[in-house]
Design an enzyme around this catalytic site. Structure first.
Site, short mmCIF file in Angstrom:
data_model
loop_
_atom_site.label_atom_id
_atom_site.label_comp_id
_atom_site.label_asym_id
_atom_site.label_seq_id
_atom_site.Cartn_x
_atom_site.Cartn_y
_atom_site.Cartn_z
CB ALA A 1 -8.01 7.72 5.41
N GLY A 2 -10.60 7.86 7.43
CA GLY A 2 -11.70 8.73 7.79
C GLY A 2 -12.94 8.04 8.34
CG ASN B 1 -4.96 1.52 12.66
OD1 ASN B 1 -4.76 0.34 12.91
ND2 ASN B 1 -4.42 2.50 13.36
CB THR B 2 -7.99 5.86 13.90
OG1 THR B 2 -6.69 6.09 13.36
CG2 THR B 2 -8.16 6.69 15.16
N GLY C 1 -7.52 9.31 10.40
CA GLY C 1 -7.72 9.40 11.84
C GLY C 1 -8.78 10.38 12.29
CE LYS D 1 -2.92 2.90 2.77
NZ LYS D 1 -3.34 3.22 4.14
#
Length: 259
Positions: free
Chosen positions: A189-190, A211-212, A163, A102
């Site tokens: 993301a987001g 992830n976050t 994040g 990635k």
């Protein structure tokens, strides 16, 4: 009869799960491993510059998340130039033989928004070196198509800044990217909660990377399971085809022939 979806295919590799999870921000590798299991994930993305993959004197990710069971997806988190990104992935290939990677090249530390000229330049170089590149990018349909045209095996537009947990901010552009793509499109993301993941899948995304949203939940393992269910529900809703939105009411029961 139980519903059976087709596999997600990335660079010729088949996956059943459409949820990719990260390996950062958890309190320890054990929690990370439990979350990956609860998410039903088959791919885990690994920040090569931040996760211990080689130092046997310290806890190692591979001791908790088995690379024989999970597909490791090395990423270039923390890279702000094409040179750093390419160097990082070359080291990853030397360390673990990984060629499915990635790529993310960031523009600045405040927004962590992708630097698209650098992303394009480094993607071209990596592809020439035989890497299979899944690429983090802006939600610009023109740039997304350009990345596909040069040979990226998956396009990964952001839903919102990394994040942030803001969810899909530009569903129109995400939809345009999906409609023109001939390779998998995964929101990256987001995402903040399960409904964000479901929306991404209902738009027609092939998968979601996060992830976050899991790692910083009050109960990460429970959130991982929620995300698994959301991705599955969103995918099924997309394939089922939602009813059209209407300005006025439409009665559920027929009205013809009533007294």
């Amino acid at each position: 009869m139980a519903f059976e979806d087709k596999k997600l295919v990335i660079a010729g590799r088949e996956f059943t799960s459409r949820l990719i999870v990260g390996t950062g921000k958890y309190k320890d590798y054990a929690e990370n491993a439990a979350a990956a299991e609860a998410a039903g994930a088959e791919i885990v993305t690994v920040a090569v510059r931040r996760v211990n993959l080689t130092d046997t004197d310290a806890p190692m990710l591979i001791d908790y998340i088995d690379p024989q069971k999970f597909t490791y997806l090395p990423n270039t988190a923390g890279c702000f130039t094409g040179e750093d990104a390419v160097r990082t992935l070359r080291l990853a290939r030397e360390a673990g033989g990984w060629d499915l990677v990635k790529l993310e090249v960031l523009g600045d530390e405040k927004t962590l928004y992708p630097n698209m000229p650098e992303t394009l330049r480094s993607a071209e170089l990596l592809i020439k070196e035989g890497f299979q590149v899944m690429v983090y990018c802006s939600d610009d349909p023109i740039m997304a198509k350009r990345l596909e045209d040069i040979g990226c095996c998956a396009i990964m537009p952001l839903a919102a800044p990394i994040g942030s947990g803001l969810g899909i901010q530009n569903p129109v552009n995400i939809r345009l990217i999906i409609e023109q793509a001939n390779v998998p499109v995964l929101v990256d993301a987001g995402v903040g909660t399960a409904s964000d993941a479901a929306i991404a899948m209902e738009l027609g995304c092939d998968g979601v990377l996060m992830n976050t949203a899991i790692a910083e939940a009050k109960e990460p393992i429970l959130m991982a399971e929620a995300m698994k269910n959301a991705v599955m529900a969103g995918r099924q809703a997309y394939l089922a085809g939602r009813m059209p939105k209407r300005l006025y009411a439409d009665p559920s029961s027929p009205v013809g022939g009533l007294i």
